[in-house]
Design a protein around this motif. Structure first.
Motif, PDB file in Angstrom:
ATOM      1  N   GLY A 100      62.516 -40.530 -76.851  1.00 37.32           N
ATOM      2  CA  GLY A 100      61.838 -40.825 -78.102  1.00 37.32           C
ATOM      3  C   GLY A 100      60.418 -41.309 -77.875  1.00 37.32           C
ATOM      4  N   ARG A 101      60.231 -42.184 -76.897  1.00 35.41           N
ATOM      5  CA  ARG A 101      58.892 -42.674 -76.559  1.00 35.41           C
ATOM      6  C   ARG A 101      57.951 -41.526 -76.162  1.00 35.41           C
ATOM      7  NH1 ARG A 101      57.919 -48.034 -74.290  1.00 35.41           N
ATOM      8  NH2 ARG A 101      58.557 -49.510 -75.882  1.00 35.41           N
ATOM      9  N   LEU A 102      58.535 -40.485 -75.569  1.00 34.36           N
ATOM     10  CA  LEU A 102      57.729 -39.348 -75.124  1.00 34.36           C
ATOM     11  C   LEU A 102      57.553 -38.292 -76.212  1.00 34.36           C
ATOM     12  CD1 LEU A 102      59.141 -38.935 -71.515  1.00 34.36           C
ATOM     13  CD2 LEU A 102      56.942 -39.918 -72.188  1.00 34.36           C
TER      14      LEU A 102
ATOM     15  N   GLY B 298      65.315 -45.215 -63.044  1.00 31.25           N
ATOM     16  CA  GLY B 298      65.958 -43.906 -62.935  1.00 31.25           C
ATOM     17  C   GLY B 298      66.104 -43.224 -64.278  1.00 31.25           C
ATOM     18  N   ASP B 299      66.363 -43.999 -65.329  1.00 26.98           N
ATOM     19  CA  ASP B 299      66.490 -43.430 -66.670  1.00 26.98           C
ATOM     20  C   ASP B 299      65.142 -42.945 -67.191  1.00 26.98           C
ATOM     21  OD1 ASP B 299      69.247 -43.972 -66.706  1.00 26.98           O
ATOM     22  OD2 ASP B 299      68.878 -46.020 -67.404  1.00 26.98           O
ATOM     23  N   SER B 300      64.066 -43.653 -66.845  1.00 26.10           N
ATOM     24  CA  SER B 300      62.730 -43.183 -67.229  1.00 26.10           C
ATOM     25  C   SER B 300      62.393 -41.878 -66.524  1.00 26.10           C
ATOM     26  CB  SER B 300      61.674 -44.240 -66.879  1.00 26.10           C
ATOM     27  OG  SER B 300      61.787 -45.355 -67.729  1.00 26.10           O
ATOM     28  N   TYR B 301      62.755 -41.790 -65.240  1.00 25.33           N
ATOM     29  CA  TYR B 301      62.554 -40.539 -64.496  1.00 25.33           C
ATOM     30  C   TYR B 301      63.315 -39.411 -65.193  1.00 25.33           C
ATOM     31  CZ  TYR B 301      62.201 -37.406 -60.422  1.00 25.33           C
ATOM     32  OH  TYR B 301      61.924 -36.357 -59.583  1.00 25.33           O
TER      33      TYR B 301
ATOM     34  N   LEU C  54      55.707 -40.369 -62.301  1.00 25.30           N
ATOM     35  CA  LEU C  54      54.756 -41.262 -62.963  1.00 25.30           C
ATOM     36  C   LEU C  54      55.451 -42.112 -64.028  1.00 25.30           C
ATOM     37  CD1 LEU C  54      51.700 -38.854 -63.320  1.00 25.30           C
ATOM     38  CD2 LEU C  54      51.882 -40.834 -61.796  1.00 25.30           C
ATOM     39  N   ALA C  55      56.384 -41.520 -64.763  1.00 25.33           N
ATOM     40  CA  ALA C  55      57.114 -42.288 -65.776  1.00 25.33           C
ATOM     41  C   ALA C  55      57.893 -43.424 -65.134  1.00 25.33           C
ATOM     42  CB  ALA C  55      58.052 -41.371 -66.560  1.00 25.33           C
ATOM     43  N   ALA C  56      58.562 -43.144 -64.012  1.00 27.64           N
ATOM     44  CA  ALA C  56      59.305 -44.195 -63.317  1.00 27.64           C
ATOM     45  C   ALA C  56      58.372 -45.270 -62.789  1.00 27.64           C
ATOM     46  CB  ALA C  56      60.123 -43.578 -62.180  1.00 27.64           C
TER      47      ALA C  56
ATOM     48  N   PRO D  24      60.129 -47.853 -70.852  1.00 27.68           N
ATOM     49  CA  PRO D  24      59.534 -46.596 -70.411  1.00 27.68           C
ATOM     50  C   PRO D  24      58.202 -46.325 -71.096  1.00 27.68           C
ATOM     51  CG  PRO D  24      61.232 -46.167 -72.026  1.00 27.68           C
ATOM     52  CD  PRO D  24      61.287 -47.649 -71.742  1.00 27.68           C
ATOM     53  N   PRO D  25      57.433 -45.397 -70.550  1.00 25.61           N
ATOM     54  CA  PRO D  25      56.115 -45.128 -71.117  1.00 25.61           C
ATOM     55  C   PRO D  25      56.174 -44.360 -72.426  1.00 25.61           C
ATOM     56  CG  PRO D  25      56.572 -43.590 -69.348  1.00 25.61           C
ATOM     57  CD  PRO D  25      57.688 -44.600 -69.334  1.00 25.61           C
TER      58      PRO D  25
END
Length: 317
Positions: free
Chosen positions: A47-49, A249-252, A282-284, A295-296
């Motif tokens: 969602g953030r992305l 890991g979830d952000s990756y 980069l997200a991680a 997360p980003p």
């Protein structure tokens, strides 16, 4: 009951099937509570992305459940109907060591409402305890069997040995699920627990032999390895001062799925693996640079990618 409003929302690009819970993190100032759970974190990261995302999960109709729903709504993630059917929302108490790495003590229940998709998303993602813990795991398996070959399926087992059965049973379940999926991501800890003594490259090729199209092994500060039937790439992450590793890991995984959605067609050649691996790394890195599973946003990831020469981040092994 608090559920994210579904009116006027488009069909989701991604459906995530997985657990949601409250992370209780022990700090010097006392316990702090944050929404967590691998499935919830991946959905929130998507969602953030800017990816239209729905989450099929299990919550209690309690204060913790409402906190999780509000958290997801802040990223535009829809909680699918029937989620609030537990007696209470699950929790996981995280203890951080001197490096910021977390270990967890779970109080978790996993079951799922009936789900018969009327239309398929571009990607369905599942993983972690959702594919191992009954009674919900059997329903997840039936769902994957019903849609395999009809949409892209991604999988991250996020192994929690203390909550699983025997090693042989867990490997069998993992391989059965992997055979139904297109993309499998393992942390190096997952990989070594499942297949002791084997190198990441060997494990990735084993997963391809099971039937998936892309296998990914992440190794924290040492980067990640992505392997398809036509190419492979090793990614070196950017240097970052680590606040903690919660949610990395979830952000990756979320950034990897976002990349699959945004570049949906085509095979997994070297260029595509490099693009996927760069964004996910980069997200991680952004996530570990701040506390909690934070997360980003799309803007943050885009800004980070603009500063990165992706051609220098991969090596064709």
């Amino acid at each position: 009951m608090y559920l994210n409003p579904a009116a006027a929302r488009p069909n989701p690009e991604v459906v995530v099937v997985g657990e949601s819970l409250i992370d209780v993190i022990e700090t010097a100032a006392g316990p702090a509570e944050f929404p967590g759970g691998s499935g919830m974190n991946v959905a929130f990261g998507l969602g953030r992305l800017g990816i239209t995302t729905s989450l099929l999960t299990a919550l209690g109709n309690d204060a913790h459940g409402r906190v999780i729903c509000r958290h997801l709504d802040s990223a535009g993630v829809q909680v699918m109907a029937g989620a609030m059917h537990l007696n209470r929302t699950s929790t996981a108490t995280a203890v951080l060591d001197h490096t910021g790495s977390a270990t967890y003590d779970f109080d978790l229940e996993w079951s799922l409402p009936e789900f018969s998709p009327t239309s398929l998303p571009a990607v369905l993602h599942t993983g972690s305890l959702a594919t191992f813990l009954e009674p919900g795991a059997s329903r997840v398996r039936r769902l994957l069997e019903a849609i395999t070959g009809r949409c892209l399926i991604t999988y991250d087992p996020n192994i929690r040995p203390g909550l699983l059965g025997s090693h042989s049973e867990t490997v069998a379940t993992f391989e059965d699920i992997s055979a139904l999926t297109n993309v499998v991501k393992l942390s190096v800890e997952d990989a070594h627990w499942l297949y002791p003594g084997q190198a990441a490259q060997s494990i990735a090729r084993r997963l391809l032999a099971l039937g998936c199209d892309l296998a990914v092994v992440t190794n924290g500060a040492d980067g990640s390895y992505l392997c398809s039937r036509t190419s492979e790439v090793s990614m070196l992450p950017p240097r970052v001062t680590v606040a903690d590793t919660v949610g990395a890991g979830d952000s990756y995984m979320a950034a990897l799925i976002a990349g699959l959605v945004q570049e949906f067609e085509g095979g997994f050649d070297y260029g595509r693996l490099t693009r996927l691996g760069t964004a996910a790394s980069l997200a991680a890195a952004i996530t570990v640079g701040r506390h909690g599973a934070n997360p980003p946003t799309r803007a943050e990831l885009n800004a980070s990618m603009e500063l990165t020469d992706s051609s220098g981040k991969g090596s064709n092994d």
